[in-house]
Design a protein around this motif. Structure first.
Motif, PDB file in Angstrom:
ATOM      1  N   GLU A  24      42.497  34.362  30.470  1.00  0.00           N
ATOM      2  CA  GLU A  24      41.448  34.891  29.412  1.00  0.00           C
ATOM      3  C   GLU A  24      40.690  34.142  29.933  1.00  0.00           C
ATOM      4  O   GLU A  24      39.454  34.886  29.453  1.00  0.00           O
ATOM      5  N   ALA A  25      40.673  33.544  30.276  1.00  0.00           N
ATOM      6  CA  ALA A  25      38.679  32.708  30.891  1.00  0.00           C
ATOM      7  C   ALA A  25      38.000  33.501  31.177  1.00  0.00           C
ATOM      8  O   ALA A  25      36.590  33.416  31.858  1.00  0.00           O
ATOM      9  N   LEU A  26      39.033  34.695  31.988  1.00  0.00           N
ATOM     10  CA  LEU A  26      38.634  35.881  33.497  1.00  0.00           C
ATOM     11  C   LEU A  26      38.015  36.323  32.552  1.00  0.00           C
ATOM     12  O   LEU A  26      37.383  37.695  33.549  1.00  0.00           O
ATOM     13  N   GLY A  27      37.955  36.354  31.431  1.00  0.00           N
ATOM     14  CA  GLY A  27      37.815  37.867  30.379  1.00  0.00           C
ATOM     15  C   GLY A  27      38.962  38.954  30.343  1.00  0.00           C
ATOM     16  O   GLY A  27      38.532  39.962  29.752  1.00  0.00           O
ATOM     17  N   VAL A  28      40.405  38.286  30.916  1.00  0.00           N
ATOM     18  CA  VAL A  28      41.248  39.294  30.536  1.00  0.00           C
ATOM     19  C   VAL A  28      42.160  38.768  29.354  1.00  0.00           C
ATOM     20  O   VAL A  28      42.453  38.125  29.534  1.00  0.00           O
ATOM     21  N   ARG A  65      38.625  35.096  43.938  1.00  0.00           N
ATOM     22  CA  ARG A  65      37.280  35.605  44.096  1.00  0.00           C
ATOM     23  C   ARG A  65      37.714  37.436  44.550  1.00  0.00           C
ATOM     24  O   ARG A  65      38.014  38.613  43.477  1.00  0.00           O
ATOM     25  N   SER A  66      38.720  37.889  46.244  1.00  0.00           N
ATOM     26  CA  SER A  66      39.097  38.657  46.784  1.00  0.00           C
ATOM     27  C   SER A  66      40.210  39.349  45.894  1.00  0.00           C
ATOM     28  O   SER A  66      39.546  40.695  45.459  1.00  0.00           O
ATOM     29  N   GLU A  67      41.299  38.901  45.533  1.00  0.00           N
ATOM     30  CA  GLU A  67      42.374  39.307  44.593  1.00  0.00           C
ATOM     31  C   GLU A  67      41.783  40.072  43.305  1.00  0.00           C
ATOM     32  O   GLU A  67      42.154  41.597  42.971  1.00  0.00           O
ATOM     33  N   LEU A  68      41.063  39.256  42.506  1.00  0.00           N
ATOM     34  CA  LEU A  68      40.578  39.980  41.711  1.00  0.00           C
ATOM     35  C   LEU A  68      39.464  40.302  41.115  1.00  0.00           C
ATOM     36  O   LEU A  68      38.873  41.528  40.267  1.00  0.00           O
ATOM     37  N   LYS A  69      38.805  40.566  42.115  1.00  0.00           N
ATOM     38  CA  LYS A  69      37.331  41.194  42.693  1.00  0.00           C
ATOM     39  C   LYS A  69      36.232  40.881  41.616  1.00  0.00           C
ATOM     40  O   LYS A  69      35.612  40.959  41.289  1.00  0.00           O
ATOM     41  N   LEU A  70      36.805  39.468  41.713  1.00  0.00           N
ATOM     42  CA  LEU A  70      35.453  38.750  40.937  1.00  0.00           C
ATOM     43  C   LEU A  70      33.788  38.316  41.557  1.00  0.00           C
ATOM     44  O   LEU A  70      33.880  38.566  42.560  1.00  0.00           O
ATOM     45  N   SER A  71      32.977  38.857  40.746  1.00  0.00           N
ATOM     46  CA  SER A  71      31.599  37.775  41.227  1.00  0.00           C
ATOM     47  C   SER A  71      31.693  36.542  41.606  1.00  0.00           C
ATOM     48  O   SER A  71      32.377  35.422  41.566  1.00  0.00           O
ATOM     49  N   PRO A  72      30.603  36.195  42.301  1.00  0.00           N
ATOM     50  CA  PRO A  72      30.606  35.125  42.756  1.00  0.00           C
ATOM     51  C   PRO A  72      30.021  34.774  42.310  1.00  0.00           C
ATOM     52  O   PRO A  72      30.361  32.870  42.051  1.00  0.00           O
TER      53      PRO A  72
END
Length: 201
Positions: A24-28, A65-72
């Motif tokens: 949830e903290a990652l916006g999902v 970051r790579s797996e979830l395609k998150l910004s730096p």
């Protein structure tokens, strides 16, 4: 043979854990999407190696970051720690009753970011005589090596240790090695009932 020490898992025994808080903290917020994300992250080899101390937090976060395609810029370490909600209600009763009378140790599958976070945030964690972590011992439950290494660290045989964990697989593995092994989940009263059978009040 009398029991001489207590080993407690951390998550589900001392601290309440909810992995959905990290996602949830990652916006999902969609639960099916959360399940998909955690099925990848929770079982990823690099996550297991992080808990064994064989991968660095930086390597793990780069994978996420790579797996979830998150910004730096995504606050990944902060989100990672959000799954640790805090002490279970009345958990201090365990320490009030046994600290100073019976050696109290934690034996936990955890990683350096989580360890640093809960040691800073939750004073109850400092009431343990010692915290034995998977990332320091180089093995994780239910690997047999972690139990034997932990027993060696405290100088006791498995039969002298009461071990309580929220995972049936971990409980079974410890039991096969001779620990007095018991299951409890998010229930201080259940944990206390187990301990009362082995140690006088």
């Amino acid at each position: 043979m009398l029991a001489k020490a207590i080993f407690l898992d951390i998550g589900g025994i001392v601290l309440e854990i909810n992995w959905r808080k990290t996602v949830e903290a990652l916006g999902v917020f969609d639960r099916s999407q959360q399940d998909q994300i955690w099925s990848v992250l929770g079982s990823a080899k690099i996550h297991l190696e992080l808990e064994r101390g064989n991968a660095t937090p930086q390597e793990f976060f780069a994978f996420v970051r790579s797996e979830l395609k998150l910004s730096p810029e995504a606050p990944l370490e902060e989100a990672w720690n959000q799954l640790i909600l805090g002490p279970l209600p009345q958990v201090d009763q365990i320490f009030d009753r046994y600290a100073g009378r019976v050696p109290l140790y934690a034996l936990s599958n955890t990683n350096r970011p989580h360890y640093d976070y809960f040691m800073k945030q939750f004073p109850v964690m400092k009431r343990f005589d010692r915290i034995l972590t998977s990332f320091e011992l180089g093995h994780r439950k239910p690997d047999s090596e972690i139990y034997m290494a932990a027993a060696t660290e405290v100088g006791l045989s498995p039969s002298e240790i009461v071990f309580i964990d929220d995972s049936p697989a971990n409980v079974d593995a410890a039991g096969r090695l001779g620990f007095r092994s018991f299951h409890s989940v998010n229930s201080v009263s259940a944990t206390l009932e187990i301990l009362q059978r082995h140690f006088s009040n």
